[in-house]
Design a protein around this motif. Structure first.
Motif, short mmCIF file in Angstrom:
data_model
loop_
_atom_site.label_atom_id
_atom_site.label_comp_id
_atom_site.label_asym_id
_atom_site.label_seq_id
_atom_site.Cartn_x
_atom_site.Cartn_y
_atom_site.Cartn_z
N MET A 71 0.82 -1.21 0.00
CA MET A 71 0.00 0.00 0.00
C MET A 71 0.86 1.26 0.00
N ILE A 72 1.98 1.21 0.73
CA ILE A 72 2.87 2.38 0.77
C ILE A 72 3.53 2.62 -0.58
N LEU A 73 4.03 1.54 -1.21
CA LEU A 73 4.73 1.69 -2.48
C LEU A 73 3.80 2.15 -3.59
N GLY A 340 14.15 -10.92 4.08
CA GLY A 340 13.19 -9.98 3.52
C GLY A 340 12.83 -10.25 2.07
N LYS A 341 12.08 -9.31 1.51
CA LYS A 341 11.58 -9.39 0.13
C LYS A 341 11.76 -8.03 -0.52
N LEU A 342 11.71 -8.01 -1.84
CA LEU A 342 11.69 -6.73 -2.56
C LEU A 342 10.54 -5.87 -2.04
N THR A 343 9.39 -6.47 -1.82
CA THR A 343 8.21 -5.73 -1.37
C THR A 343 8.45 -5.02 -0.04
N LYS A 364 15.41 11.69 14.46
CA LYS A 364 14.63 12.23 13.36
C LYS A 364 13.80 11.10 12.79
N GLU A 365 12.51 11.31 12.69
CA GLU A 365 11.60 10.25 12.26
C GLU A 365 11.79 9.92 10.79
N CYS A 366 11.50 8.69 10.46
CA CYS A 366 11.56 8.23 9.07
C CYS A 366 10.47 8.90 8.24
N GLU A 367 10.81 9.33 7.02
CA GLU A 367 9.85 10.01 6.14
C GLU A 367 9.59 9.23 4.85
N THR A 368 10.20 8.05 4.71
CA THR A 368 10.14 7.36 3.42
C THR A 368 8.76 6.80 3.09
N ALA A 369 7.90 6.64 4.10
CA ALA A 369 6.55 6.11 3.83
C ALA A 369 5.60 7.19 3.36
#
Length: 500
Positions: A71-73, A340-343, A364-369
């Motif tokens: 869902m994020i990707l 892990g997985k690519l996903t 510092k919080e993660c922003e990648t999502a």
């Protein structure tokens, strides 16, 4: 001598994801990759963005991670995700009891499902076996792993971090028992570099134990080889999974103008010594043909293998090993991230960078999502429909790659490797597998003074060897006839049989 805060070894999806996360949190870093981006398991996968359905029964934790990251990707990587949807197909003889278990486990994990009648499923995918019992719809999708890596690295580059592709780590430098840097060698020129950092992250995938041993450490992993085949056209516009426990040849994934089918599972010892067995190709075609009968008559243009780096387990069947991931603190400045997985690459990167931030006593919080991947609007000719807008000066007829895109890629990267152009433009990824376009790209590199005549010829010879390794397992019918034509062109007209 180069100094930075974090050294990342490995340019697959996990390493590139770590670089993006570090960049967004303001941590200087250097990424080192012995080939090009996605040179390992990332580039040798089927490009399936898992809904989690495949693991709902066997590994519900990994299944939930896959669904959340899916869902994020879709949100942050809209331009490199094709939201195909997926079907789990139940064929005659497949267990109805497993079907009921699958639905219950998906519900427990939180994966949305929709049971479809055979007629409804055939409306969605007309090439499906007309004898199917039913299908279950899930939110699977297709993703381009090469472009995913490059988009993640775009953020790193925009924040002025150092990226060293075609550099092999030959030594981990230690002082008083602590890992303080690495020594690298350029795989073409032999140039030696020393890079020093406070933390080294080993994200080398199937090669992670080999990297760890340079520091006198061990990474407990199981290596599992999986093989896949590529068709010359799409047989389905949806991801297709067999509704049964995971087995060989039970996934078909549409990607651009082709489909990828697989996979298999064999334990291996050395990730550099793998090949596709003829029996694997036969099994994949046979099993995929049970879901899509037309698969048995479809032209197969390539077969290839990759190696999954799985968390060490006592289980004999690698399919039963968890697809979860693990971060290992070697207590000497080196960290390894495996499994892990690519996903789930983004989640893996987030957890790894959380550990790094804690080690640096930074917050510092993660922003990648939340932040979309940088550079998506600049993607060269993706998707295929975009390439139809400019049909002038076509270099690769199969994938409609034009001269302008190839020229831009050469100028931007300064590469001497035609494979780097392929990853960034899809040149040579169509039915001829580069047979009719690679020599044109190499000619352009020569005309632009990137390669000497001798380097161009050597590059062409190396390409032809790599190409043959990918097609030799599928040489029959039309593919064999085309290969005979290509052989005549290169050996006859180009006189490539002559030694330099």
């Amino acid at each position: 001598m180069i100094k930075t805060d974090v050294i990342i070894i490995g340019g697959g999806s996990t390493g590139c994801g770590i670089a993006r996360d570090l960049a967004l949190r303001g941590i200087p870093h250097c990424l080192i990759e012995k080939g090009d981006y996605a040179a390992g398991a990332t580039g040798a996968c089927h490009g399936l963005l898992h809904s989690g359905g495949r693991y709902a029964v066997s590994d519900p934790i990994a299944a939930r991670e896959c669904f959340d990251e899916n869902m994020i990707l879709r949100k942050i990587g809209e331009k490199c995700v094709e939201q195909t949807g997926g079907l789990f197909v139940r064929l005659p003889g497949d267990s109805k009891r497993y079907r009921d278990l699958f639905l219950r486990k998906c519900d427990e994990v939180g994966i949305p499902t929709e049971v479809l009648s055979s007629s409804k499923a055939l409306e969605l995918v007309p090439n499906l076996n007309p004898e199917i019992e039913e299908a279950i719809k899930v939110p699977d999708a297709s993703i381009d792993p090469f472009r995913l890596c490059m988009l993640n690295m775009m953020t790193s580059r925009l924040h002025d971090n150092l990226i060293l592709t075609r550099h092999r780590v030959t030594e981990i430098i230690k002082s008083h028992g602590r890992c303080i840097g690495v020594r690298t060698m350029h795989t073409v020129t032999g140039e030696i570099k020393e890079i020093y950092g406070n933390i080294i992250v080993n994200a080398a995938g199937a090669w992670s134990n080999l990297v760890a041993r340079l520091a006198g450490c061990e990474v407990p992993i199981t290596l599992s080889k999986g093989s896949l085949v590529i068709t010359n056209h799409r047989l389905s516009d949806m991801v297709l999974n067999r509704l049964r426990p995971s087995s060989d040849g039970d996934i078909i994934v549409p990607n651009e103008a082709v489909c990828l089918a697989g996979t298999t599972s064999f334990a291996v010892e050395d990730p550099d010594k793998i090949s596709v067995r003829a029996a694997e190709v036969d099994t994949i075609i046979s099993e995929a043909g049970r879901m899509v009968p037309h698969f048995n008559q479809t032209r197969i243009i390539r077969a290839f293998s990759g190696v999954r780096p799985l968390i060490k387990s006592g289980k004999m069947d690698s399919r039963e090993i968890s697809r979860g991931f693990q971060i290992i603190n070697h207590e000497n400045g080196l960290y390894s991230i495996v499994g892990g997985k690519l996903t789930t690459y983004r989640l893996m990167a987030e957890k790894m960078v959380d550990v790094i931030m804690e080690a640096f006593n930074l917050k510092k919080e993660c922003e990648t999502a939340e932040k979309p991947l940088d550079g998506q609007e600049e993607l060269s000719g993706y998707p295929l429909s975009k390439r139809l807008a400019d049909m002038q000066n076509i270099i690769c007829e199969c994938e409609l790659v034009n001269k302008k895109d190839v020229t831009r890629t050469i100028l931007q990267t300064g590469t001497k490797h035609v494979g780097d152009i392929q990853h960034r433009t899809r040149l040579g990824m169509g039915p001829c597998q580069g047979g009719f376009c690679t020599f044109r790209a190499l000619g352009m590199m020569h005309d632009m003074s990137v390669l000497t005549p001798e380097e161009s010829l050597q590059g062409l010879r190396e390409f032809l060897q790599r190409r043959f390794r990918g097609i030799r397992g599928v040489l029959w019918g039309d593919q064999l006839r085309e290969e005979q034509l290509i052989e005549y062109i290169y050996l006859g007209i180009f006189a490539m049989e002559k030694k330099p």
